[in-house]
Scaffold this motif. Structure first.
Motif, PDB file in Angstrom:
ATOM      1  N   LYS A  45       0.737  -1.246  -0.356  1.00 56.50           N
ATOM      2  CA  LYS A  45      -0.270   0.489   0.077  1.00 56.50           C
ATOM      3  C   LYS A  45       0.828   0.794   0.135  1.00 56.50           C
ATOM      4  CE  LYS A  45      -4.550  -1.480   2.616  1.00 56.50           C
ATOM      5  NZ  LYS A  45      -4.956  -1.423   2.935  1.00 56.50           N
ATOM      6  N   ILE A  46       1.990   1.618   1.149  1.00 55.94           N
ATOM      7  CA  ILE A  46       3.022   2.388   0.986  1.00 55.94           C
ATOM      8  C   ILE A  46       3.364   2.566  -0.891  1.00 55.94           C
ATOM      9  CG2 ILE A  46       4.534   3.430   2.204  1.00 55.94           C
ATOM     10  CD1 ILE A  46       3.743   2.150   4.639  1.00 55.94           C
ATOM     11  N   LYS A  47       3.801   1.814  -1.022  1.00 55.18           N
ATOM     12  CA  LYS A  47       4.670   1.476  -2.669  1.00 55.18           C
ATOM     13  C   LYS A  47       3.235   2.273  -3.198  1.00 55.18           C
ATOM     14  CE  LYS A  47       6.018  -1.883  -3.894  1.00 55.18           C
ATOM     15  NZ  LYS A  47       6.698  -3.899  -4.251  1.00 55.18           N
ATOM     16  N   LYS A  48       2.443   2.066  -3.214  1.00 54.94           N
ATOM     17  CA  LYS A  48       1.755   2.230  -3.847  1.00 54.94           C
ATOM     18  C   LYS A  48       1.301   3.784  -4.083  1.00 54.94           C
ATOM     19  CE  LYS A  48      -3.271   1.528  -6.255  1.00 54.94           C
ATOM     20  NZ  LYS A  48      -2.704   1.558  -7.499  1.00 54.94           N
ATOM     21  N   ILE A  49       1.246   4.700  -2.891  1.00 50.95           N
ATOM     22  CA  ILE A  49       1.038   5.679  -2.474  1.00 50.95           C
ATOM     23  C   ILE A  49       2.278   6.532  -3.159  1.00 50.95           C
ATOM     24  CG2 ILE A  49       1.365   7.491  -1.278  1.00 50.95           C
ATOM     25  CD1 ILE A  49      -0.149   5.056   1.196  1.00 50.95           C
ATOM     26  N   ILE A  50       3.318   5.942  -2.930  1.00 53.12           N
ATOM     27  CA  ILE A  50       4.692   6.714  -3.414  1.00 53.12           C
ATOM     28  C   ILE A  50       4.515   6.752  -4.800  1.00 53.12           C
ATOM     29  CG2 ILE A  50       6.765   6.481  -3.732  1.00 53.12           C
ATOM     30  CD1 ILE A  50       6.677   5.001  -0.638  1.00 53.12           C
ATOM     31  N   GLU A  51       4.273   5.403  -5.450  1.00 51.55           N
ATOM     32  CA  GLU A  51       4.611   5.112  -6.576  1.00 51.55           C
ATOM     33  C   GLU A  51       2.787   6.546  -7.328  1.00 51.55           C
ATOM     34  OE1 GLU A  51       3.093   2.357 -10.616  1.00 51.55           O
ATOM     35  OE2 GLU A  51       1.842   2.845  -8.244  1.00 51.55           O
ATOM     36  N   GLU A  52       1.575   7.175  -6.878  1.00 50.29           N
ATOM     37  CA  GLU A  52       0.771   7.559  -7.709  1.00 50.29           C
ATOM     38  C   GLU A  52       1.460   9.524  -7.170  1.00 50.29           C
ATOM     39  OE1 GLU A  52      -2.367   6.624  -4.807  1.00 50.29           O
ATOM     40  OE2 GLU A  52      -3.271   5.132  -6.284  1.00 50.29           O
ATOM     41  N   GLN A  53       2.147   9.206  -6.174  1.00 49.35           N
ATOM     42  CA  GLN A  53       2.238  10.435  -5.768  1.00 49.35           C
ATOM     43  C   GLN A  53       3.017  11.327  -5.993  1.00 49.35           C
ATOM     44  OE1 GLN A  53       1.240  12.989  -3.304  1.00 49.35           O
ATOM     45  NE2 GLN A  53      -0.688  11.385  -2.878  1.00 49.35           N
ATOM     46  N   LEU A  54       4.670  10.212  -6.471  1.00 48.87           N
ATOM     47  CA  LEU A  54       6.369  10.415  -7.718  1.00 48.87           C
ATOM     48  C   LEU A  54       5.821  10.475  -8.633  1.00 48.87           C
ATOM     49  CD1 LEU A  54       8.273  10.400  -4.466  1.00 48.87           C
ATOM     50  CD2 LEU A  54       7.282  11.857  -5.396  1.00 48.87           C
ATOM     51  N   GLY A  55       5.067   9.098  -9.530  1.00 48.49           N
ATOM     52  CA  GLY A  55       5.195   8.746 -10.437  1.00 48.49           C
ATOM     53  C   GLY A  55       6.793   8.447 -10.142  1.00 48.49           C
ATOM     54  N   ILE A  56       6.711   7.376  -9.601  1.00 48.31           N
ATOM     55  CA  ILE A  56       7.788   6.604  -9.326  1.00 48.31           C
ATOM     56  C   ILE A  56       7.258   4.959 -10.084  1.00 48.31           C
ATOM     57  CG2 ILE A  56       9.684   5.344  -8.520  1.00 48.31           C
ATOM     58  CD1 ILE A  56       9.883   8.064  -7.376  1.00 48.31           C
ATOM     59  N   GLU A  57       7.847   3.606 -10.686  1.00 44.90           N
ATOM     60  CA  GLU A  57       7.401   2.462 -10.334  1.00 44.90           C
ATOM     61  C   GLU A  57       7.765   2.313  -9.531  1.00 44.90           C
ATOM     62  OE1 GLU A  57       9.544   0.671 -14.131  1.00 44.90           O
ATOM     63  OE2 GLU A  57       9.659   2.511 -14.862  1.00 44.90           O
ATOM     64  N   GLN A  58       6.856   1.170  -9.097  1.00 42.53           N
ATOM     65  CA  GLN A  58       6.744   0.498  -7.603  1.00 42.53           C
ATOM     66  C   GLN A  58       8.304  -0.398  -7.733  1.00 42.53           C
ATOM     67  OE1 GLN A  58       3.411  -1.538  -5.729  1.00 42.53           O
ATOM     68  NE2 GLN A  58       2.241  -0.095  -7.241  1.00 42.53           N
ATOM     69  N   ASN A  59       8.594  -1.329  -8.899  1.00 49.03           N
ATOM     70  CA  ASN A  59       9.333  -1.883  -8.836  1.00 49.03           C
ATOM     71  C   ASN A  59      10.714  -1.052  -8.557  1.00 49.03           C
ATOM     72  OD1 ASN A  59      10.092  -0.857 -10.928  1.00 49.03           O
ATOM     73  ND2 ASN A  59      10.333  -2.490 -12.368  1.00 49.03           N
ATOM     74  N   LYS A  60      10.658  -0.183  -8.190  1.00 45.58           N
ATOM     75  CA  LYS A  60      11.978   0.991  -7.878  1.00 45.58           C
ATOM     76  C   LYS A  60      11.878   0.799  -6.685  1.00 45.58           C
ATOM     77  CE  LYS A  60      13.057   2.272 -12.518  1.00 45.58           C
ATOM     78  NZ  LYS A  60      13.324   3.535 -13.225  1.00 45.58           N
ATOM     79  N   ILE A  61      10.987   1.078  -5.644  1.00 44.09           N
ATOM     80  CA  ILE A  61      10.710   1.315  -4.590  1.00 44.09           C
ATOM     81  C   ILE A  61      10.920   0.188  -3.461  1.00 44.09           C
ATOM     82  CG2 ILE A  61       9.139   1.993  -2.647  1.00 44.09           C
ATOM     83  CD1 ILE A  61       7.837   3.654  -5.422  1.00 44.09           C
ATOM     84  N   MET A  62      12.054  -0.251  -2.548  1.00 43.34           N
ATOM     85  CA  MET A  62      12.032  -1.099  -1.515  1.00 43.34           C
ATOM     86  C   MET A  62      12.276  -1.268  -0.005  1.00 43.34           C
ATOM     87  SD  MET A  62      13.412  -3.514  -4.200  1.00 43.34           S
ATOM     88  CE  MET A  62      12.995  -3.572  -6.056  1.00 43.34           C
TER      89      MET A  62
END
Length: 75
Positions: A5-22
């Motif tokens: 869920k937190i990865k999705k929030i970051i992706e939506e806010q910053l436009g960063i692909e989830q696979n780049k968020i560890m």
């Protein structure tokens, strides 16, 4: 589940692909400004129904996940 869920929030806010968020990704590494950071914090608070008093103390995705897991009853 919290991590996803937190990865999705970051992706939506910053436009960063989830696979780049560890888990060990720091918010500094994501190169966001303070407004973007606080928008993410606000979204986390809304998604999980909690209040983060000391947002500046959360510096990594893992710390955000840990905070949510420790402060929400049914995650």
């Amino acid at each position: 589940m919290v991590f996803e869920k937190i990865k999705k929030i970051i992706e939506e806010q910053l436009g960063i692909e989830q696979n780049k968020i560890m888990m060990n990704t720091s918010f500094k590494e994501l190169e966001m400004d303070s407004l973007e950071f606080f928008q993410i914090i606000i979204e986390i608070e809304e998604q999980f129904g909690l209040q983060i008093e000391d947002a500046e103390a959360i510096t990594t995705v893992a710390e955000a996940v840990k905070f949510v897991e420790e402060n929400v009853d049914c995650v």
